[in-house]
Design a protein around this motif. Structure first.
Motif, PDB file in Angstrom:
ATOM      1  N   LEU A   3       0.840  -1.195   0.000  1.00  0.00           N
ATOM      2  CA  LEU A   3       0.000   0.000   0.000  1.00  0.00           C
ATOM      3  C   LEU A   3       0.878   1.249   0.000  1.00  0.00           C
ATOM      4  CD1 LEU A   3      -2.718   1.407   0.070  1.00  0.00           C
ATOM      5  CD2 LEU A   3      -2.727   1.116   2.559  1.00  0.00           C
ATOM      6  N   ASN A   4       1.950   1.227   0.774  1.00  0.00           N
ATOM      7  CA  ASN A   4       2.841   2.391   0.814  1.00  0.00           C
ATOM      8  C   ASN A   4       3.435   2.682  -0.562  1.00  0.00           C
ATOM      9  OD1 ASN A   4       2.402   2.900   3.484  1.00  0.00           O
ATOM     10  ND2 ASN A   4       4.238   1.850   4.194  1.00  0.00           N
ATOM     11  N   GLU A   5       3.822   1.641  -1.290  1.00  0.00           N
ATOM     12  CA  GLU A   5       4.352   1.836  -2.645  1.00  0.00           C
ATOM     13  C   GLU A   5       3.281   2.411  -3.570  1.00  0.00           C
ATOM     14  OE1 GLU A   5       7.681  -1.698  -3.053  1.00  0.00           O
ATOM     15  OE2 GLU A   5       5.561  -2.213  -3.261  1.00  0.00           O
ATOM     16  N   LEU A   6       2.076   1.885  -3.462  1.00  0.00           N
ATOM     17  CA  LEU A   6       0.980   2.377  -4.288  1.00  0.00           C
ATOM     18  C   LEU A   6       0.694   3.843  -3.979  1.00  0.00           C
ATOM     19  CD1 LEU A   6      -1.188   1.859  -6.409  1.00  0.00           C
ATOM     20  CD2 LEU A   6      -2.660   0.998  -4.569  1.00  0.00           C
ATOM     21  N   LEU A   7       0.679   4.198  -2.704  1.00  0.00           N
ATOM     22  CA  LEU A   7       0.411   5.586  -2.319  1.00  0.00           C
ATOM     23  C   LEU A   7       1.518   6.523  -2.794  1.00  0.00           C
ATOM     24  CD1 LEU A   7      -1.066   5.017   1.239  1.00  0.00           C
ATOM     25  CD2 LEU A   7      -2.315   5.604  -0.855  1.00  0.00           C
ATOM     26  N   ALA A   8       2.754   6.060  -2.746  1.00  0.00           N
ATOM     27  CA  ALA A   8       3.867   6.877  -3.238  1.00  0.00           C
ATOM     28  C   ALA A   8       3.722   7.101  -4.744  1.00  0.00           C
ATOM     29  CB  ALA A   8       5.200   6.211  -2.920  1.00  0.00           C
ATOM     30  N   ARG A   9       3.310   6.087  -5.465  1.00  0.00           N
ATOM     31  CA  ARG A   9       3.117   6.220  -6.914  1.00  0.00           C
ATOM     32  C   ARG A   9       1.916   7.102  -7.233  1.00  0.00           C
ATOM     33  NH1 ARG A   9       4.998   0.474  -9.493  1.00  0.00           N
ATOM     34  NH2 ARG A   9       6.973   0.404  -8.365  1.00  0.00           N
ATOM     35  N   ALA A 122      -5.341  12.541   1.204  1.00  0.00           N
ATOM     36  CA  ALA A 122      -5.687  11.924   2.499  1.00  0.00           C
ATOM     37  C   ALA A 122      -6.929  11.052   2.344  1.00  0.00           C
ATOM     38  CB  ALA A 122      -5.890  12.993   3.562  1.00  0.00           C
ATOM     39  N   GLY A 123      -7.912  11.544   1.602  1.00  0.00           N
ATOM     40  CA  GLY A 123      -9.113  10.746   1.344  1.00  0.00           C
ATOM     41  C   GLY A 123      -8.806   9.512   0.513  1.00  0.00           C
ATOM     42  N   TYR A 124      -7.951   9.689  -0.485  1.00  0.00           N
ATOM     43  CA  TYR A 124      -7.508   8.571  -1.320  1.00  0.00           C
ATOM     44  C   TYR A 124      -6.816   7.517  -0.457  1.00  0.00           C
ATOM     45  CZ  TYR A 124      -7.102   8.096  -6.463  1.00  0.00           C
ATOM     46  OH  TYR A 124      -7.265   7.777  -7.776  1.00  0.00           O
ATOM     47  N   THR A 125      -5.929   7.967   0.431  1.00  0.00           N
ATOM     48  CA  THR A 125      -5.208   7.063   1.326  1.00  0.00           C
ATOM     49  C   THR A 125      -6.185   6.276   2.200  1.00  0.00           C
ATOM     50  OG1 THR A 125      -3.262   8.481   1.355  1.00  0.00           O
ATOM     51  CG2 THR A 125      -3.523   6.971   3.211  1.00  0.00           C
ATOM     52  N   HIS A 126      -7.144   6.979   2.759  1.00  0.00           N
ATOM     53  CA  HIS A 126      -8.157   6.340   3.602  1.00  0.00           C
ATOM     54  C   HIS A 126      -8.940   5.295   2.796  1.00  0.00           C
ATOM     55  CE1 HIS A 126     -11.270   5.866   6.628  1.00  0.00           C
ATOM     56  NE2 HIS A 126     -12.153   6.055   5.663  1.00  0.00           N
ATOM     57  N   SER A 139       0.197  -2.987   4.148  1.00  0.00           N
ATOM     58  CA  SER A 139       0.135  -2.172   5.352  1.00  0.00           C
ATOM     59  C   SER A 139      -0.545  -0.841   5.058  1.00  0.00           C
ATOM     60  CB  SER A 139       1.551  -1.919   5.890  1.00  0.00           C
ATOM     61  OG  SER A 139       2.321  -1.260   4.906  1.00  0.00           O
ATOM     62  N   VAL A 140      -1.275  -0.325   6.024  1.00  0.00           N
ATOM     63  CA  VAL A 140      -2.023   0.898   5.837  1.00  0.00           C
ATOM     64  C   VAL A 140      -1.346   2.022   6.615  1.00  0.00           C
ATOM     65  CG1 VAL A 140      -4.284   1.971   6.078  1.00  0.00           C
ATOM     66  CG2 VAL A 140      -4.116  -0.476   5.622  1.00  0.00           C
ATOM     67  N   THR A 141      -0.430   2.697   5.963  1.00  0.00           N
ATOM     68  CA  THR A 141       0.207   3.881   6.540  1.00  0.00           C
ATOM     69  C   THR A 141       0.355   4.925   5.445  1.00  0.00           C
ATOM     70  OG1 THR A 141       2.404   3.013   6.083  1.00  0.00           O
ATOM     71  CG2 THR A 141       1.504   2.587   8.283  1.00  0.00           C
ATOM     72  N   THR A 142       0.412   6.156   5.834  1.00  0.00           N
ATOM     73  CA  THR A 142       0.529   7.242   4.880  1.00  0.00           C
ATOM     74  C   THR A 142       1.996   7.465   4.548  1.00  0.00           C
ATOM     75  OG1 THR A 142      -1.402   8.266   5.856  1.00  0.00           O
ATOM     76  CG2 THR A 142      -0.027   9.662   4.467  1.00  0.00           C
ATOM     77  N   PRO A 143       2.343   7.556   3.249  1.00  0.00           N
ATOM     78  CA  PRO A 143       3.733   7.803   2.876  1.00  0.00           C
ATOM     79  C   PRO A 143       4.109   9.240   3.192  1.00  0.00           C
ATOM     80  CG  PRO A 143       2.360   7.856   0.935  1.00  0.00           C
ATOM     81  CD  PRO A 143       1.476   7.446   2.094  1.00  0.00           C
ATOM     82  N   PRO A 144       5.390   9.526   3.354  1.00  0.00           N
ATOM     83  CA  PRO A 144       5.802  10.896   3.606  1.00  0.00           C
ATOM     84  C   PRO A 144       5.512  11.773   2.398  1.00  0.00           C
ATOM     85  CG  PRO A 144       7.705   9.471   3.240  1.00  0.00           C
ATOM     86  CD  PRO A 144       6.488   8.591   3.285  1.00  0.00           C
ATOM     87  N   ALA A 145       5.280  13.047   2.649  1.00  0.00           N
ATOM     88  CA  ALA A 145       5.003  13.986   1.565  1.00  0.00           C
ATOM     89  C   ALA A 145       6.236  14.104   0.680  1.00  0.00           C
ATOM     90  CB  ALA A 145       4.629  15.342   2.144  1.00  0.00           C
ATOM     91  N   ALA A 146       5.980  14.242  -0.612  1.00  0.00           N
ATOM     92  CA  ALA A 146       7.090  14.360  -1.573  1.00  0.00           C
ATOM     93  C   ALA A 146       7.619  15.774  -1.621  1.00  0.00           C
ATOM     94  CB  ALA A 146       6.623  13.940  -2.956  1.00  0.00           C
TER      95      ALA A 146
END
Length: 146
Positions: A3-9, A122-126, A139-146
């Motif tokens: 999930l973290n990789e997907l959120l970063a992408r 943030a909504g997308y992450t949720h 895993s469900v965690t928010t990636p750091p801001a780019a």
């Protein structure tokens, strides 16, 4: 793919198209048009605002969603980005937060707040966290801001 990789992408895909400030500026302009009740300006700004988010999800990120086992289809809400489906579950990230009562339409020019870049992500992450549960070994965690 985690999930973290997907959120970063997800974040990188949107930043390839526009900077966070440019995404926020579009949301701010549209919000101001709604607040002013300027229907002509709303009709000028809303379609490209919606289409930009939808295009990144549908085309730029398609391979990433495929790799994560997520199908992407057209949104069902006027303010939806896309319907994302996986494992019999679906979510629809939104570009506006409803401020209306249940049963009222989000199609109207009131009853919602247009979201900025970080709020949308943030909504997308949720939503992706709900879609891809621990059962999917993500895993469900928010990636750091780019």
């Amino acid at each position: 793919m985690t999930l973290n990789e997907l959120l970063a992408r997800l974040r990188a895909g949107h930043l390839m198209v526009r900077s966070a400030r440019e995404w926020d500026d579009l949301a701010t302009e549209l919000s101001r048009a709604f607040q002013a009740g300027d229907e002509e300006l709303i009709e000028q700004l809303r379609p490209p605002f919606l289409q930009s988010w939808r295009t990144v999800t549908r085309y730029v990120l398609q391979d990433d969603f495929d790799a994560a086992g997520i199908s992407v289809s057209d949104p069902s809400s006027a303010w939806g980005i896309a319907v994302l489906e996986s494992g019999g579950r679906s979510v629809e990230p939104l570009l506006a937060a409803p401020t209306h009562r249940v049963g009222e339409s989000m199609e109207a020019l009131d009853g919602f707040t247009v979201l900025g870049y970080e709020e949308t992500l943030a909504g997308y992450t949720h939503d992706l966290g709900r879609l891809l549960t621990a059962d999917d070994a993500l895993s469900v965690t928010t990636p750091p801001a780019a």
